[in-house]
Structure formats: C-alpha cells, structure tokens
Design a protein around this motif. Structure first.
Motif, short mmCIF file in Angstrom:
data_model
loop_
_atom_site.label_atom_id
_atom_site.label_comp_id
_atom_site.label_asym_id
_atom_site.label_seq_id
_atom_site.Cartn_x
_atom_site.Cartn_y
_atom_site.Cartn_z
N GLN A 1 44.42 31.90 37.87
CA GLN A 1 44.13 32.41 36.62
C GLN A 1 45.20 33.91 36.87
O GLN A 1 45.39 34.11 35.73
CB GLN A 1 42.40 32.88 36.51
CG GLN A 1 41.99 33.01 35.05
CD GLN A 1 42.26 31.95 34.44
OE1 GLN A 1 42.41 31.23 34.23
NE2 GLN A 1 41.75 32.20 32.58
N ARG A 2 44.86 34.74 38.05
CA ARG A 2 45.85 36.04 38.16
C ARG A 2 47.37 35.54 37.61
O ARG A 2 47.54 36.28 37.06
CB ARG A 2 45.23 36.71 38.91
CG ARG A 2 45.93 38.11 39.05
CD ARG A 2 45.72 38.81 40.36
NE ARG A 2 46.62 37.62 41.58
CZ ARG A 2 48.16 37.74 42.00
NH1 ARG A 2 48.73 38.93 41.01
NH2 ARG A 2 48.65 37.18 42.26
N GLU B 1 35.41 29.37 47.79
CA GLU B 1 37.12 28.87 48.05
C GLU B 1 37.75 28.36 46.67
O GLU B 1 38.58 29.28 46.44
CB GLU B 1 37.60 28.12 49.27
CG GLU B 1 38.74 28.36 49.50
CD GLU B 1 38.54 26.99 50.82
OE1 GLU B 1 39.74 26.74 51.01
OE2 GLU B 1 37.99 26.63 51.10
N TYR B 2 36.51 27.52 46.17
CA TYR B 2 37.34 27.15 45.40
C TYR B 2 37.40 28.00 43.97
O TYR B 2 38.09 28.69 43.20
CB TYR B 2 36.27 26.10 44.13
CG TYR B 2 36.84 25.52 42.85
CD1 TYR B 2 37.90 25.03 42.37
CD2 TYR B 2 35.48 26.34 41.97
CE1 TYR B 2 38.05 24.74 41.58
CE2 TYR B 2 35.80 26.22 40.08
CZ TYR B 2 37.26 25.05 40.16
OH TYR B 2 37.22 24.81 38.51
N TRP B 3 35.96 29.02 43.91
CA TRP B 3 36.52 30.36 42.56
C TRP B 3 36.85 31.12 42.65
O TRP B 3 38.34 31.70 42.27
CB TRP B 3 35.04 30.66 42.80
CG TRP B 3 33.81 30.12 41.64
CD1 TRP B 3 32.80 29.38 41.88
CD2 TRP B 3 34.10 29.62 40.23
NE1 TRP B 3 31.97 28.34 40.63
CE2 TRP B 3 33.17 28.90 40.12
CE3 TRP B 3 35.23 30.16 39.13
CZ2 TRP B 3 32.96 28.12 38.83
CZ3 TRP B 3 35.12 29.39 38.25
CH2 TRP B 3 33.66 28.21 37.73
N ARG B 4 37.93 31.11 44.47
CA ARG B 4 39.03 32.05 44.92
C ARG B 4 39.94 31.87 44.28
O ARG B 4 40.67 32.60 43.83
CB ARG B 4 38.81 32.90 46.42
CG ARG B 4 37.44 33.80 46.65
CD ARG B 4 37.96 33.67 48.24
NE ARG B 4 37.63 33.33 48.94
CZ ARG B 4 36.70 32.73 49.94
NH1 ARG B 4 35.03 33.75 49.50
NH2 ARG B 4 36.48 31.45 50.67
N LEU C 1 48.37 34.74 33.60
CA LEU C 1 48.34 35.24 33.38
C LEU C 1 49.02 36.56 33.41
O LEU C 1 49.85 37.25 32.51
CB LEU C 1 46.68 36.74 33.80
CG LEU C 1 45.27 36.16 33.13
CD1 LEU C 1 44.27 36.70 33.39
CD2 LEU C 1 45.46 35.53 31.52
N GLN C 2 50.10 36.52 34.93
CA GLN C 2 51.12 36.89 35.15
C GLN C 2 51.77 36.23 34.48
O GLN C 2 52.85 37.00 34.24
CB GLN C 2 50.73 37.15 36.61
CG GLN C 2 51.91 38.43 37.19
CD GLN C 2 51.85 39.88 36.87
OE1 GLN C 2 50.97 40.47 37.03
NE2 GLN C 2 53.19 39.98 36.33
N PHE C 3 51.95 35.13 34.73
CA PHE C 3 53.42 34.69 34.08
C PHE C 3 53.25 34.74 32.57
O PHE C 3 54.22 34.69 31.75
CB PHE C 3 52.59 33.06 34.50
CG PHE C 3 52.76 32.88 36.02
CD1 PHE C 3 54.21 34.19 37.01
CD2 PHE C 3 52.35 31.48 36.65
CE1 PHE C 3 53.83 33.75 38.27
CE2 PHE C 3 52.62 31.61 38.34
CZ PHE C 3 53.88 32.35 38.79
N ALA C 4 51.62 34.80 32.09
CA ALA C 4 51.82 34.88 30.88
C ALA C 4 52.82 36.12 29.96
O ALA C 4 53.59 36.19 29.10
CB ALA C 4 50.54 34.97 30.35
N ASP C 5 52.31 37.30 30.59
CA ASP C 5 53.23 38.14 30.42
C ASP C 5 54.34 38.38 31.04
O ASP C 5 55.00 38.89 29.87
CB ASP C 5 51.95 39.52 31.90
CG ASP C 5 50.91 40.29 31.41
OD1 ASP C 5 50.11 39.50 30.21
OD2 ASP C 5 49.92 40.32 32.13
#
Length: 439
Positions: A233-234, A224-227, A237-241
């Motif tokens: 993380q996704r 669950e933590y990794w999910r 990355l989306q916010f960074a984009d």
C-alpha cells in the motif's frame, strides 16, 4: 454481694469503736442506703424470712479464719463480719436502742438479699435503676427461648411425619431394593460415561493444543500478510505520488515545449537592433566614432556574435562557403582561407599594434562580406527570387542607391566604416528573419 462493717474512730461505751455497715449494688457497684425506719408489716415479713433462714445450722468454711461465723449463701459471697469468734447475732452492742434496731434491720435485709440471690439468677441487692435493665434482658431471653421452642416443635412434627410414612411404606421395601439396584447400575453406567468423557476431554485437549498452535501460525501469517499489504500500500501510494508528479512535470514540459515551439530561438539568441548611429547585436555596439570611442573589446565581442550568427544561418540553410571557413571564437574569432596554405584572417583588432594588423583585419571583414554575399546568392536561388537583402554587396562595399560604404578601416573614415557595419547587421537581420520563417 459484699456487706462490710468498717471501723470508724470514736469513743462509745467501753469498746471505744462504732460499727458502720454499707451495701453495694451487685450490677453497677453503686452504694445503697437503707432507711432507718421501715414499715412494720414489711419488717415482720423480712424478719420471718430471715428467721427461717437463721434456723438452718451454720456451716464452717474451712478457708475462713478460726472462729469466724459465716452464713452459707450458695450463689453469693455475702459475709457478715461481726468480729473474730462472734456470730452475727452476737455483734457488739451499738450506741443506743436506735442503733440496735438499725443493725437488726440491716441483718434482716442482708439475709433477705442472700435468700433472693440463692433462689433467682440475679444477685442482690440492686439499685433502683438496674431492675429495668435486668427485666429487659429477661424479655430478650424469653423471645429467644420461644423461637427455639417453636423450631423444636416444627422439627418434632417433621420427624413424626417421616416415621409415620416409613411405617406405611414397609411393604414397598422390595421396590426400594430394586430401585437401589437400578441406581447402582445407573451409577456404573455414569462412571463408564465419565471415563469416556474424560477420554474425549483428553482428545479434545490435544486437539485444542493443535488448533491453538495452528491459530498462532495463522496469526503470524496474518501479521506477515498485513505487513506486506501495508508495504505494498505504501509503495502504491508512493507510485501514485510519483505518477502524479510525473504527470505534472509532463504537463509543465509540454507547455514549455509549446512555448518554445512558438519561440524563434534564433531571434531570441541573436537580437539585432540599433543604438543611435551604431548597429547592435545582443546589446554590443559594432563600430566606432571619433565622438564615441567604443572599446575594441566590445567591438571584437560584437564581431564574434556576428560571425557566429552567419555561420548558424549557413548551417540551417545548407550553405557551404567557398574559399573561406568561418570560425566563431568569441572576441577572438577568425576566418580561415581555404587555399591550401592555412591562412588565418583575424576578425578582431587590438589597439596600439597597427603594423600589418589593420590590413589583416580589413581582409577578414572583406572575407565576411564575401561569405554574406554567397549566403544571399544561395538563398535567392533556393527561394526562386523571393529572398533579397536591403543592402547590396559589391566586393568590399555595401550600400544602396543612396551610396555605398567600404567596410575597410584603411583609407576610410570612422563614420563610413561604422555605417557599413550597420548595413551589414541590417542584412543579417533580414537573413535571420527569412531563415526563422522558413524553418
């Protein structure tokens, strides 16, 4: 060993039959042929052995037919068939003295083979090739027996040594008993230790089950933590984009803003120029000649752009017109007279209908010149005399020292009217340049 005499057809003596004797190898079943003449010394030896055997009484085989003589051979089944109720020595006479000697040789050989078969492990007769194979088998058995004898001797020596040591250690029987008791006590202690070990094993098994359950829970939490981590993380990355995209957009819009700041929006919106004898605004000709009959739709559209420009300059400069209100409305623009009667002066013309239309159109153009004169006066006052128009306005006329031209169509030529309109657009361009520079 089987030695048979087969009957063969033929007439010999009074009996009319001939007896044929054949010998077979007892190992490979190959037929054996005896020589007719034998060495005298060997023959005497064979006869002596055979006579010694023949001196034994004959045994009657209960299973044999009545009266048939059988030589008892313990290890073989050699049977000499000499006819019903006949002994071997009473065989029918063969043809000639030579045949009688051959028969005696065969009988003696059979007796010798039977004697050999009885006193050894191999049945006789044998062919010339089989003795070598038999000898090889005996050699292998000899090697096996020698190995077994050596093992027995070693075992016997070991047992003798153990017996000797037991006799010498008879005095230590008491010590052995004490050692046995100690071993029994140690066995009991080991049993108790085994029970405790079993109890610990059960305890550890329960703990292992609990730890495995806890491990499974931790694995679920880790998954669950990794999910969640991957999702964050996704999103990151989306916010960074998105941030990068916004920064690019901001940079683009900033550049556009700087370009727009450097751009005169009024000059870009209202482009006043000339096209030969005509003055133009945004490419629309304002005026009309006999040689160049410009469409009234184009003239009306040019008047719509002109009134819109003057109204915009007045708002940017803070000018409030007296007596008139400009109403830009495309090719249907008009000027409203502010005398309380809501009089409207159309600043557009329709060909073919001349009754009262030309007079109203002339009044609208004169009113436009009045508004332009008011704008000039206000800007000259605010700029302390720095602003001036190239062409002066006097009521319905506009011009310079070289001449003035009326803006009315009535009682006026098309050339003079078109020149007055061109002067009007020129004054508007000067006013546009001043306002753009001062804003």
């Amino acid at each position: 060993i089987t030695m048979q005499m087969a009957a063969a057809t033929g007439k010999v003596g009074s009996s009319g039959s001939v007896q044929v004797v054949s010998l077979v190898c007892q190992r490979c079943s190959q037929p054996i042929r005896l020589t007719k003449k034998m060495d005298p010394s060997a023959l005497n030896n064979l006869r002596q052995v055979a006579l010694d055997q023949l001196q034994q009484p004959l045994e009657s085989d209960p299973a044999s037919p009545e009266g048939e003589a059988t030589v008892a051979l313990p290890r073989s089944s050699t049977t000499i068939h000499g006819g019903k109720g006949k002994r071997a020595s009473e065989m029918p006479a063969l043809k000639g003295q030579e045949d009688v000697g051959l028969a005696e040789d065969i009988v003696l050989a059979a007796e010798v083979f039977a004697f050999l078969s009885e006193h050894c492990d191999v049945d006789h007769p044998l062919c010339s090739e089989c003795p070598e194979a038999v000898l090889e088998g005996y050699q292998k058995q000899l090697v096996q027996h020698e190995d077994a004898a050596r093992l027995y001797e070693e075992l016997l020596a070991q047992l003798s040594a153990e017996v000797s040591s037991g006799e010498k250690g008879g005095e230590g029987a008491g010590a052995d008993q004490e050692q046995l008791e100690a071993l029994r006590r140690e066995e009991e202690e080991l049993k108790l230790e085994l029970l405790r070990s079993e109890e610990k094993r059960r305890h550890y098994s329960e703990e292992l089950v609990k730890e495995r359950e806890r491990e499974a829970g931790l694995k679920r939490e880790e998954e669950e933590y990794w999910r969640d981590f991957n999702e964050h993380q996704r999103q990151m990355l989306q916010f960074a984009d998105d941030q990068l995209s916004v920064s690019y957009q901001l940079q683009y819009y900033t550049e556009q803003l700087e370009r727009l700041k450097k751009t005169n929006i009024i000059n870009a919106t209202f482009h006043i120029w000339h096209n030969g004898y005509f003055g133009t605004i945004n490419g629309l000709r304002l005026g009309r000649l006999q040689s160049v009959p410009v469409e009234w739709g184009e003239i009306n559209a040019a008047w719509g752009q002109t009134i819109f420009l003057l109204n915009t300059l007045a708002r940017m400069s803070g000018v409030a017109f007296e007596r008139y209100r400009l109403v830009p409305y495309g090719n249907q623009s008009f000027i409203e007279v502010l005398d309380g009667k809501k009089k409207v002066l159309p600043l557009h013309y329709t060909s073919g209908i001349r009754l009262f239309q030309e007079a109203k159109f002339d009044s609208a153009m004169v009113a436009f010149l009045d508004c332009l004169q008011q704008f000039k006066a206000h800007v000259e006052k605010s700029s302390k005399g720095e602003f001036a128009l190239p062409y002066k306005i006097e009521k319905d006329r506009i011009g310079d020292d070289n001449g003035y031209f009326s803006i009315k169509m009535n009682l006026n030529s098309m050339e003079n009217w078109t020149k007055a309109l061109k002067y009007t657009l020129t004054d508007l361009r000067w006013a546009l340049t001043w306002v753009s520079a001062s804003v």
